[in-house]
Design a protein around this motif. Structure first.
Motif, PDB file in Angstrom:
ATOM      1  N   ILE A  85      34.662   0.048  55.329  1.00  0.00           N
ATOM      2  CA  ILE A  85      35.732  -0.513  54.462  1.00  0.00           C
ATOM      3  C   ILE A  85      35.637  -0.409  53.055  1.00  0.00           C
ATOM      4  O   ILE A  85      36.609   0.020  52.286  1.00  0.00           O
ATOM      5  N   ALA A  86      34.359  -0.498  52.683  1.00  0.00           N
ATOM      6  CA  ALA A  86      33.928  -0.307  51.182  1.00  0.00           C
ATOM      7  C   ALA A  86      34.317   1.249  50.747  1.00  0.00           C
ATOM      8  O   ALA A  86      34.842   1.389  49.635  1.00  0.00           O
ATOM      9  N   ALA A  87      33.987   2.087  51.645  1.00  0.00           N
ATOM     10  CA  ALA A  87      34.328   3.606  51.433  1.00  0.00           C
ATOM     11  C   ALA A  87      35.709   3.693  51.406  1.00  0.00           C
ATOM     12  O   ALA A  87      36.307   4.412  50.420  1.00  0.00           O
ATOM     13  N   VAL A  88      36.597   2.990  52.257  1.00  0.00           N
ATOM     14  CA  VAL A  88      38.036   3.454  52.233  1.00  0.00           C
ATOM     15  C   VAL A  88      38.606   2.694  51.001  1.00  0.00           C
ATOM     16  O   VAL A  88      39.471   3.389  50.391  1.00  0.00           O
ATOM     17  N   LEU A  89      38.119   1.454  50.547  1.00  0.00           N
ATOM     18  CA  LEU A  89      38.479   0.760  49.238  1.00  0.00           C
ATOM     19  C   LEU A  89      37.917   1.390  48.036  1.00  0.00           C
ATOM     20  O   LEU A  89      38.652   1.113  47.107  1.00  0.00           O
ATOM     21  N   ASP A  90      37.267   2.377  48.222  1.00  0.00           N
ATOM     22  CA  ASP A  90      36.433   3.167  47.003  1.00  0.00           C
ATOM     23  C   ASP A  90      35.854   2.158  46.263  1.00  0.00           C
ATOM     24  O   ASP A  90      35.968   2.263  44.769  1.00  0.00           O
ATOM     25  N   VAL A  91      35.071   1.292  46.771  1.00  0.00           N
ATOM     26  CA  VAL A  91      34.409   0.438  45.735  1.00  0.00           C
ATOM     27  C   VAL A  91      32.669   0.261  46.486  1.00  0.00           C
ATOM     28  O   VAL A  91      32.588   0.560  47.640  1.00  0.00           O
ATOM     29  N   PRO A  92      31.731  -0.012  45.529  1.00  0.00           N
ATOM     30  CA  PRO A  92      30.489   0.097  46.177  1.00  0.00           C
ATOM     31  C   PRO A  92      30.594  -1.500  47.001  1.00  0.00           C
ATOM     32  O   PRO A  92      31.293  -2.284  46.790  1.00  0.00           O
ATOM     33  N   ALA A 131      28.346  -3.561  47.023  1.00  0.00           N
ATOM     34  CA  ALA A 131      27.585  -4.598  46.327  1.00  0.00           C
ATOM     35  C   ALA A 131      28.893  -5.354  45.725  1.00  0.00           C
ATOM     36  O   ALA A 131      29.068  -6.645  45.748  1.00  0.00           O
ATOM     37  N   ASP A 132      29.999  -4.554  45.358  1.00  0.00           N
ATOM     38  CA  ASP A 132      31.255  -5.341  44.918  1.00  0.00           C
ATOM     39  C   ASP A 132      31.852  -6.261  45.702  1.00  0.00           C
ATOM     40  O   ASP A 132      32.671  -7.381  45.703  1.00  0.00           O
ATOM     41  N   LEU A 133      31.878  -5.799  47.185  1.00  0.00           N
ATOM     42  CA  LEU A 133      32.491  -6.619  48.227  1.00  0.00           C
ATOM     43  C   LEU A 133      31.650  -7.873  48.662  1.00  0.00           C
ATOM     44  O   LEU A 133      32.113  -9.046  48.965  1.00  0.00           O
ATOM     45  N   VAL A 134      30.035  -7.589  48.596  1.00  0.00           N
ATOM     46  CA  VAL A 134      29.748  -8.850  48.921  1.00  0.00           C
ATOM     47  C   VAL A 134      28.811  -9.668  47.856  1.00  0.00           C
ATOM     48  O   VAL A 134      28.042 -10.432  47.933  1.00  0.00           O
ATOM     49  N   ARG A 135      29.318  -9.428  46.668  1.00  0.00           N
ATOM     50  CA  ARG A 135      28.865 -10.156  45.447  1.00  0.00           C
ATOM     51  C   ARG A 135      29.339 -11.701  45.474  1.00  0.00           C
ATOM     52  O   ARG A 135      30.312 -11.882  45.859  1.00  0.00           O
ATOM     53  N   ALA A 149      46.715  -0.284  57.293  1.00  0.00           N
ATOM     54  CA  ALA A 149      46.355   0.980  56.778  1.00  0.00           C
ATOM     55  C   ALA A 149      44.885   0.978  56.643  1.00  0.00           C
ATOM     56  O   ALA A 149      44.125   2.017  56.911  1.00  0.00           O
ATOM     57  N   LEU A 150      44.379  -0.257  56.391  1.00  0.00           N
ATOM     58  CA  LEU A 150      42.781  -0.535  56.182  1.00  0.00           C
ATOM     59  C   LEU A 150      42.195  -0.198  57.435  1.00  0.00           C
ATOM     60  O   LEU A 150      41.251   0.566  57.517  1.00  0.00           O
ATOM     61  N   HIS A 151      42.374  -0.827  58.298  1.00  0.00           N
ATOM     62  CA  HIS A 151      41.881  -1.034  59.821  1.00  0.00           C
ATOM     63  C   HIS A 151      42.044   0.580  60.287  1.00  0.00           C
ATOM     64  O   HIS A 151      40.887   1.135  60.788  1.00  0.00           O
ATOM     65  N   LEU A 152      42.947   1.285  60.019  1.00  0.00           N
ATOM     66  CA  LEU A 152      43.052   2.734  60.749  1.00  0.00           C
ATOM     67  C   LEU A 152      42.217   3.715  59.855  1.00  0.00           C
ATOM     68  O   LEU A 152      41.511   4.265  60.560  1.00  0.00           O
ATOM     69  N   ALA A 153      42.233   3.734  58.558  1.00  0.00           N
ATOM     70  CA  ALA A 153      41.500   4.486  57.717  1.00  0.00           C
ATOM     71  C   ALA A 153      40.041   4.128  58.030  1.00  0.00           C
ATOM     72  O   ALA A 153      39.276   5.152  58.068  1.00  0.00           O
ATOM     73  N   ARG A 166      40.172  -8.691  50.848  1.00  0.00           N
ATOM     74  CA  ARG A 166      41.622  -8.997  50.918  1.00  0.00           C
ATOM     75  C   ARG A 166      42.199  -8.760  49.626  1.00  0.00           C
ATOM     76  O   ARG A 166      43.121  -8.069  49.315  1.00  0.00           O
ATOM     77  N   THR A 167      41.343  -9.249  48.471  1.00  0.00           N
ATOM     78  CA  THR A 167      41.830  -9.176  47.262  1.00  0.00           C
ATOM     79  C   THR A 167      41.769  -7.635  46.685  1.00  0.00           C
ATOM     80  O   THR A 167      42.813  -6.934  46.136  1.00  0.00           O
ATOM     81  N   THR A 168      40.757  -6.797  47.117  1.00  0.00           N
ATOM     82  CA  THR A 168      40.468  -5.346  46.902  1.00  0.00           C
ATOM     83  C   THR A 168      41.630  -4.602  47.419  1.00  0.00           C
ATOM     84  O   THR A 168      42.277  -3.919  46.777  1.00  0.00           O
ATOM     85  N   ARG A 169      41.872  -4.921  48.755  1.00  0.00           N
ATOM     86  CA  ARG A 169      42.996  -4.253  49.628  1.00  0.00           C
ATOM     87  C   ARG A 169      44.219  -4.540  48.852  1.00  0.00           C
ATOM     88  O   ARG A 169      45.160  -3.468  48.661  1.00  0.00           O
ATOM     89  N   THR A 170      44.642  -5.617  48.500  1.00  0.00           N
ATOM     90  CA  THR A 170      46.023  -5.749  47.986  1.00  0.00           C
ATOM     91  C   THR A 170      46.169  -5.299  46.425  1.00  0.00           C
ATOM     92  O   THR A 170      47.173  -4.791  46.340  1.00  0.00           O
ATOM     93  N   HIS A 171      45.087  -5.342  45.910  1.00  0.00           N
ATOM     94  CA  HIS A 171      45.365  -4.892  44.405  1.00  0.00           C
ATOM     95  C   HIS A 171      45.355  -3.070  44.555  1.00  0.00           C
ATOM     96  O   HIS A 171      45.933  -2.378  43.899  1.00  0.00           O
ATOM     97  N   ARG A 172      44.892  -2.505  45.800  1.00  0.00           N
ATOM     98  CA  ARG A 172      45.494  -1.158  45.863  1.00  0.00           C
ATOM     99  C   ARG A 172      46.637  -1.040  46.638  1.00  0.00           C
ATOM    100  O   ARG A 172      46.595   0.323  47.089  1.00  0.00           O
ATOM    101  N   ASN A 173      47.418  -1.957  46.883  1.00  0.00           N
ATOM    102  CA  ASN A 173      48.502  -2.047  47.513  1.00  0.00           C
ATOM    103  C   ASN A 173      48.375  -1.194  48.918  1.00  0.00           C
ATOM    104  O   ASN A 173      49.094  -0.596  49.451  1.00  0.00           O
TER     105      ASN A 173
END
Length: 77
Positions: A64-71, A73-77, A34-38, A22-29
């Motif tokens: 989800i990580a691919a769409v947010l363009d983050v590894p 590991a960053d999401l599950v850390r 949009a995330l669920h569709l992508a 959620r935090t990563t998604r909102t930081h990317r506006n």
């Protein structure tokens, strides 16, 4: 590492993962829509993941990580 006898730690980890998404998604506006569709993830599944409920599959988290363009590991850390 010792795994605790109860599963409360799993609930805590799922909540933390959902918060990171959620935090990563909102930081990317990016909206949840949009995330669920992508990512090709249902709206309901994404809502559940961000709320820390359910047990998301690895493929879903990878999408989800691919769409947010983050590894991942960053999401599950």
């Amino acid at each position: 590492m010792h795994v605790p006898d109860d599963d409360d730690w799993l609930t805590d980890r799922r909540r933390a993962i959902g918060e990171h998404i959620r935090t990563t998604r909102t930081h990317r506006n990016m909206t949840r829509e949009a995330l669920h569709l992508a990512a090709g993830v249902s709206r309901w599944s994404l809502q559940e993941i961000e709320a820390g409920r359910g047990n998301p599959q690895l493929d879903t988290l990878l999408r989800i990580a691919a769409v947010l363009d983050v590894p991942l590991a960053d999401l599950v850390r």
